[in-house]
Design a protein around this motif. Structure first.
Motif, short mmCIF file in Angstrom:
data_model
loop_
_atom_site.label_atom_id
_atom_site.label_comp_id
_atom_site.label_asym_id
_atom_site.label_seq_id
_atom_site.Cartn_x
_atom_site.Cartn_y
_atom_site.Cartn_z
N LEU A 172 0.81 -1.21 0.00
CA LEU A 172 0.00 0.00 0.00
C LEU A 172 0.85 1.27 0.00
O LEU A 172 0.34 2.35 -0.31
CB LEU A 172 -0.91 0.02 1.24
N ARG A 173 2.12 1.14 0.31
CA ARG A 173 3.00 2.32 0.39
C ARG A 173 3.47 2.68 -1.02
O ARG A 173 4.56 2.34 -1.44
CB ARG A 173 4.17 2.04 1.32
N THR A 174 2.62 3.39 -1.74
CA THR A 174 2.89 3.70 -3.14
C THR A 174 4.12 4.60 -3.32
O THR A 174 4.69 4.63 -4.41
CB THR A 174 1.68 4.37 -3.79
N GLU A 175 4.55 5.28 -2.25
CA GLU A 175 5.77 6.09 -2.37
C GLU A 175 6.99 5.21 -2.60
O GLU A 175 8.02 5.68 -3.11
CB GLU A 175 5.97 6.95 -1.11
N LEU A 176 6.87 3.90 -2.27
CA LEU A 176 7.98 2.99 -2.50
C LEU A 176 8.11 2.59 -3.97
O LEU A 176 9.15 2.10 -4.38
CB LEU A 176 7.81 1.73 -1.65
N ASP A 177 7.05 2.80 -4.72
CA ASP A 177 7.10 2.43 -6.14
C ASP A 177 8.21 3.17 -6.87
O ASP A 177 8.88 2.62 -7.75
CB ASP A 177 5.77 2.75 -6.82
N ALA A 178 8.41 4.43 -6.52
CA ALA A 178 9.40 5.26 -7.21
C ALA A 178 10.83 4.77 -6.98
O ALA A 178 11.72 5.05 -7.79
CB ALA A 178 9.27 6.72 -6.78
N LEU A 179 11.06 4.03 -5.90
CA LEU A 179 12.41 3.55 -5.60
C LEU A 179 12.81 2.40 -6.51
O LEU A 179 14.00 2.16 -6.71
CB LEU A 179 12.49 3.12 -4.13
N ASP A 180 11.82 1.70 -7.07
CA ASP A 180 12.07 0.64 -8.03
C ASP A 180 13.19 -0.30 -7.57
O ASP A 180 14.21 -0.46 -8.22
CB ASP A 180 12.42 1.24 -9.40
N HIS A 181 12.96 -0.94 -6.43
CA HIS A 181 13.96 -1.83 -5.84
C HIS A 181 14.39 -2.92 -6.82
O HIS A 181 13.59 -3.42 -7.61
CB HIS A 181 13.40 -2.50 -4.59
N ARG A 182 15.66 -3.29 -6.75
CA ARG A 182 16.20 -4.34 -7.61
C ARG A 182 15.55 -5.69 -7.30
O ARG A 182 15.19 -5.98 -6.18
CB ARG A 182 17.72 -4.44 -7.43
N HIS A 251 13.11 -15.90 21.06
CA HIS A 251 14.50 -15.59 20.72
C HIS A 251 14.58 -15.30 19.23
O HIS A 251 14.19 -16.13 18.40
CB HIS A 251 15.42 -16.76 21.07
N CYS A 252 15.08 -14.12 18.86
CA CYS A 252 15.17 -13.75 17.46
C CYS A 252 16.51 -13.06 17.19
O CYS A 252 16.90 -12.13 17.91
CB CYS A 252 14.02 -12.82 17.05
N ARG A 253 17.17 -13.53 16.17
CA ARG A 253 18.45 -12.95 15.73
C ARG A 253 18.24 -12.31 14.36
O ARG A 253 17.81 -12.99 13.42
CB ARG A 253 19.52 -14.04 15.67
N LEU A 254 18.54 -11.02 14.24
CA LEU A 254 18.38 -10.30 12.99
C LEU A 254 19.75 -9.99 12.40
O LEU A 254 20.61 -9.40 13.06
CB LEU A 254 17.62 -8.99 13.21
N HIS A 255 19.95 -10.40 11.14
CA HIS A 255 21.19 -10.10 10.43
C HIS A 255 20.87 -9.12 9.31
O HIS A 255 20.17 -9.46 8.36
CB HIS A 255 21.80 -11.38 9.84
N LEU A 256 21.36 -7.90 9.42
CA LEU A 256 21.12 -6.86 8.42
C LEU A 256 22.39 -6.68 7.59
O LEU A 256 23.44 -6.33 8.10
CB LEU A 256 20.75 -5.55 9.11
N ALA A 257 22.28 -6.94 6.29
CA ALA A 257 23.42 -6.82 5.38
C ALA A 257 23.41 -5.43 4.76
O ALA A 257 22.51 -5.10 3.99
CB ALA A 257 23.33 -7.88 4.28
N PRO A 258 24.39 -4.58 5.08
CA PRO A 258 24.37 -3.20 4.62
C PRO A 258 24.42 -3.08 3.10
O PRO A 258 25.17 -3.81 2.43
CB PRO A 258 25.63 -2.60 5.27
N MET A 259 23.60 -2.18 2.56
CA MET A 259 23.60 -1.85 1.13
C MET A 259 23.35 -3.05 0.22
O MET A 259 23.74 -3.06 -0.94
CB MET A 259 24.91 -1.16 0.74
N ALA A 260 22.66 -4.06 0.73
CA ALA A 260 22.39 -5.26 -0.07
C ALA A 260 20.93 -5.27 -0.50
O ALA A 260 20.03 -5.01 0.31
CB ALA A 260 22.71 -6.51 0.73
N PRO A 261 20.65 -5.58 -1.78
CA PRO A 261 19.27 -5.65 -2.27
C PRO A 261 18.65 -7.02 -2.01
O PRO A 261 19.27 -7.91 -1.44
CB PRO A 261 19.44 -5.39 -3.77
N HIS A 262 17.44 -7.17 -2.48
CA HIS A 262 16.68 -8.40 -2.27
C HIS A 262 17.37 -9.60 -2.91
O HIS A 262 17.86 -9.53 -4.04
CB HIS A 262 15.28 -8.24 -2.85
#
Length: 305
Positions: A172-182, A251-262
């Motif tokens: 629903l976040r149409t503002e994300l459309d403009a980002l055109d994620h890879r 228990h949850c472990r989150l791994h965030l990969a910087p500057m990485a696309p989908h």
């Protein structure tokens, strides 16, 4: 990395046709490959030829709920089998829009029941089986453990989610459309969710278990690992789901990969950020499944002459 128009039905039909025409590998070094038919879907099974740990993993492939197949993840599933001694069961589930919710989840649930019922036959300990998935498969895996918990059957020892597709309301976040994620952008996201749900994504009400992030109470779910790229469309929803799990006492472990696309870990599996992601996931799985380093185990096992 390409921008793929999964929001266009013709592109999806052509992609699925090409996937059907592309022959799957019939042999993988160090792996015994098998196929198991289910009521609708099927399982592609990867068994290590040596060093089996007695633990297993049910894997759910990605594809936005509208494309993909089990064989696309041969590299990852066979790596888990060889390096961790896991027997890996990758499910080919029914795809939307031809088969909307709950078809895919029903196939995954049947696969889990089958795996529990046949664990002894496969040399597995039922308490040492994990569930994992990528993208749409990650969303299905998250919904699957919710259904498993409510049905009161044996839960997995752990849940691992790679760039999971967890919340239809992102569409629903149409503002994300403009980002055109890879790889997977919000237009494709809107199309995928709408095809799967059978109603427009982001509707006020959705069926139970259709959207993992819609569940209000996340307590009682298995230990969870989530890996996501820093510029993935799903980053925010993955971070929020991790926060909610932790707040619910999971228990949850989150791994965030910087500057990485989908799905960067599939596109560039040998890159430094992908190796770091897989390393963190391996650490989580070893702890959750009680795995000993196979190489260390072999080195310390007495030999006879």
């Amino acid at each position: 990395m390409p921008r793929l128009p999964f929001h266009r039905p013709l592109f999806v039909r052509i992609s699925n046709l090409l996937l059907k025409l592309l022959p799957a590998q019939k042999s993988i070094a160090g792996i015994a490959l098998e196929r198991q038919a289910l009521s609708h879907g099927s399982l592609r099974i990867y068994r290590p030829l040596e060093g089996s740990s007695g633990a297993g993993l049910l894997w759910i492939h990605g594809g936005g709920m509208i494309t993909g197949r089990a064989a696309q993840d041969d590299r990852l599933c066979s790596a888990w089998a060889r390096q961790l001694g896991l027997s890996v069961f990758s499910i080919d589930y029914r795809l939307a829009p031809r088969h909307p919710f709950p078809a895919a989840l029903d196939d995954c649930y049947e696969a889990w029941q089958w795996l529990l019922n046949t664990a002894d036959r496969h040399g597995l300990e039922p308490t040492r089986i994990a569930i994992a998935g990528q993208s749409a498969g990650g969303g299905l895996a998250a919904s699957l453990v919710q259904k498993i918990r409510d049905e009161g059957i044996a839960q997995p020892a752990a849940l691992a989610l790679f760039s999971p597709m967890l919340d239809d309301r992102t569409a629903l976040r149409t503002e994300l459309d403009a980002l055109d994620h890879r790889i997977w952008n919000n237009k494709s996201n809107r199309a995928g969710w709408s095809a799967y749900l059978g109603i427009p994504a982001g509707a006020a009400e959705v069926p139970r278990y259709a959207v993992a992030a819609r569940r209000k109470n996340l307590a009682g779910l298995p230990p969870t690992w989530i890996g996501v790229g820093g510029i993935d469309l799903f980053r925010a929803e993955a971070q929020e789901y991790a926060r909610r799990l932790t707040a619910a006492g999971v228990h949850c472990r989150l791994h965030l990969a910087p500057m990485a696309p989908h799905a960067f870990e599939t596109i560039a599996p040998d890159s430094g950020i992908a190796r770091a992601l897989y390393g963190d996931n391996e650490h989580f799985l070893r702890a959750a499944l009680g795995l000993q380093d196979i190489a260390t185990k072999r080195a310390t096992t007495p030999t006879t002459s």
